[in-house]
Scaffold this motif. Sequence first.
Motif, PDB file in Angstrom:
ATOM      1  N   LEU A 317       0.828  -1.259  -0.014  1.00  0.00           N
ATOM      2  CA  LEU A 317       0.119   0.090  -0.079  1.00  0.00           C
ATOM      3  C   LEU A 317       0.949   1.254   0.030  1.00  0.00           C
ATOM      4  O   LEU A 317       1.608   1.263   1.025  1.00  0.00           O
ATOM      5  CB  LEU A 317      -0.828  -0.020   1.251  1.00  0.00           C
ATOM      6  CG  LEU A 317      -2.216   1.173   1.236  1.00  0.00           C
ATOM      7  CD1 LEU A 317      -2.976   0.512   0.200  1.00  0.00           C
ATOM      8  CD2 LEU A 317      -2.866   1.060   2.650  1.00  0.00           C
ATOM      9  N   ASP A 321      -1.516   5.643  -2.053  1.00  0.00           N
ATOM     10  CA  ASP A 321      -2.480   5.174  -1.484  1.00  0.00           C
ATOM     11  C   ASP A 321      -3.058   5.841  -0.094  1.00  0.00           C
ATOM     12  O   ASP A 321      -3.964   5.722   0.141  1.00  0.00           O
ATOM     13  CB  ASP A 321      -2.283   3.567  -1.483  1.00  0.00           C
ATOM     14  CG  ASP A 321      -2.134   3.135  -2.874  1.00  0.00           C
ATOM     15  OD1 ASP A 321      -2.585   3.592  -3.670  1.00  0.00           O
ATOM     16  OD2 ASP A 321      -1.466   1.967  -2.853  1.00  0.00           O
ATOM     17  N   GLY A 333      -2.775  -3.057  -0.112  1.00  0.00           N
ATOM     18  CA  GLY A 333      -2.121  -2.678  -1.508  1.00  0.00           C
ATOM     19  C   GLY A 333      -2.183  -3.498  -2.793  1.00  0.00           C
ATOM     20  O   GLY A 333      -3.021  -4.631  -2.857  1.00  0.00           O
ATOM     21  N   TYR A 399      -6.687  -4.075  -5.782  1.00  0.00           N
ATOM     22  CA  TYR A 399      -6.201  -4.024  -4.318  1.00  0.00           C
ATOM     23  C   TYR A 399      -6.569  -5.170  -3.543  1.00  0.00           C
ATOM     24  O   TYR A 399      -7.647  -5.794  -3.726  1.00  0.00           O
ATOM     25  CB  TYR A 399      -6.673  -2.813  -3.612  1.00  0.00           C
ATOM     26  CG  TYR A 399      -5.967  -1.323  -3.984  1.00  0.00           C
ATOM     27  CD1 TYR A 399      -5.082  -1.063  -3.357  1.00  0.00           C
ATOM     28  CD2 TYR A 399      -6.549  -0.759  -5.140  1.00  0.00           C
ATOM     29  CE1 TYR A 399      -4.227   0.253  -3.835  1.00  0.00           C
ATOM     30  CE2 TYR A 399      -6.031   0.460  -5.544  1.00  0.00           C
ATOM     31  CZ  TYR A 399      -4.900   0.935  -5.026  1.00  0.00           C
ATOM     32  OH  TYR A 399      -4.185   2.105  -5.412  1.00  0.00           O
TER      33      TYR A 399
END
Length: 507
Positions: A317, A321, A333, A399
């Motif tokens: 991530l 983000d 992530g 994601y």
Amino acid sequence: MQLTQFVHRSLRASPEAVMTISDGRVRTCRESVDRITRLAGGLQTLGLRTGDRVAILASNSDYYHEVLLACWWFGAVASPVNSRWSTAEITYALKDSGSTVLLVDENFASVGSALLEACPGLTTVVYCGNDRVPDGMLDYERVIAEATPVDDLRVGGDTLALLLYTGGTTGVPKGVMISHQALMASALGTLAAGGVAISNGTNLAVNPLFHIAGIVGWLAQSLMGGTQVFVPNFSPPTFLQAVDRYRPTTVGLVPTMLQMLVSYEDSTAYDLSSVKILRYGASPISPTLLGQVMHMFPNSSFAQGYGMTETAHISMLSPADHLEGGDLLRSAGRALPHCEVKIVDPAGAELPPGEVGEIVTFGSHVMLGYWNKPKETAEVLRGGWMHTGDAGYLDARGYLFIVDRIKDMIVTGGENVYSTEVENALAQHESVAACSVIGLPDTRWGERVHAVIVLRPGFDGDTEELRAHVKTLIAGYKSPRTFQFVDALPLSAAGKVLKRDLRCNAT
């Protein structure tokens, strides 16, 4: 790819730049490389050859840095040992790996002596500490001083570089075989994603170097040049003082450490403005804690990594983000550039976005296999994909969201605990008729180990006695923090404990 490549690059580019700082010792790149080449030669004089395993039981330091690189310099396999393990667990790992040489520092000298007696194959213990060299051990500095420097064999590719032991559902540790290529791929892929290291920056190495996260963080900054500052053990004042004094640009922490930092009453007395990147991972983090940490490190960007010993980093991530925020902060992530990630059902078929299944990954970052365990290796590397044992899903943008751990693994304070290990230990106490262990959310530790026990007739539930009993068999951090006594465990029709019911009814 060879793990020693960055050493040659740094020596050419900035030989007089500071490479390591540890316990008051400041060493330039030239000094460090000289010691590494001599240590490699010294280890060879002890009879070690390419492919032999060298165990390390120590706290983070410049010595750890030198040992890792010296092993790779002449093609040996570095086998860092979890310093939080019990003597019995360490003994198992040393015997299983066939390590003949062990390096210990002052924190583990007494354990080193015991291991020398317990492990017939262990021929030499080298003391790399600050106190007097214990009887029966070799002096690390003398080994270096009396050795002749040797050339880098430039071993790399699929050659075994690391043997890291991790717990297992069978109750005994498994040796994870990590090649030069796998470790380099993970470090380079993490760097390619951005936001984890700064060119010629300073990394505060506080995550233990027996963990894959600590090793990848150390290697990522090493590939970018700069300085490594080693912190032997984490505590809020020790960490804060190190940041204030050495002005690191990057740090890596687990949520337990972050919780301790934000709860430390004197944290505002230290200057934390130098930190530009804060990496975190290894266990769940609450949005509240993340917000507090962001406030504490106002000049820093944030990156969360997800992975496991068998794969190193899988997804991240990114700092961007984190700025987007919202529900994205609950995710792990996107897959890093060096690997693929997909979600599969029990039959191995890929699932569409939004559907929960097992997380699997493919790429050169995946381990070679488990040491001396071909059956377990074949099971997790089915079809060439590493089956993580974690359940999750991918959203429409790719994601990754983790929702559970298929293997019932508990992550407490950044350490992996397998319920079977704890259950096996509890079952050996005379008062325990049946038991089951689960992980419960905990504001400090991420998760805590919770034991549900059925007592034998005539016994009382003495939690302190049970906790002490477990600590004699496995590492202290695996011992249950909380207990619950019940008349019977909920069972399925097949006789298996329904852990989901235990979680719902936990007290």
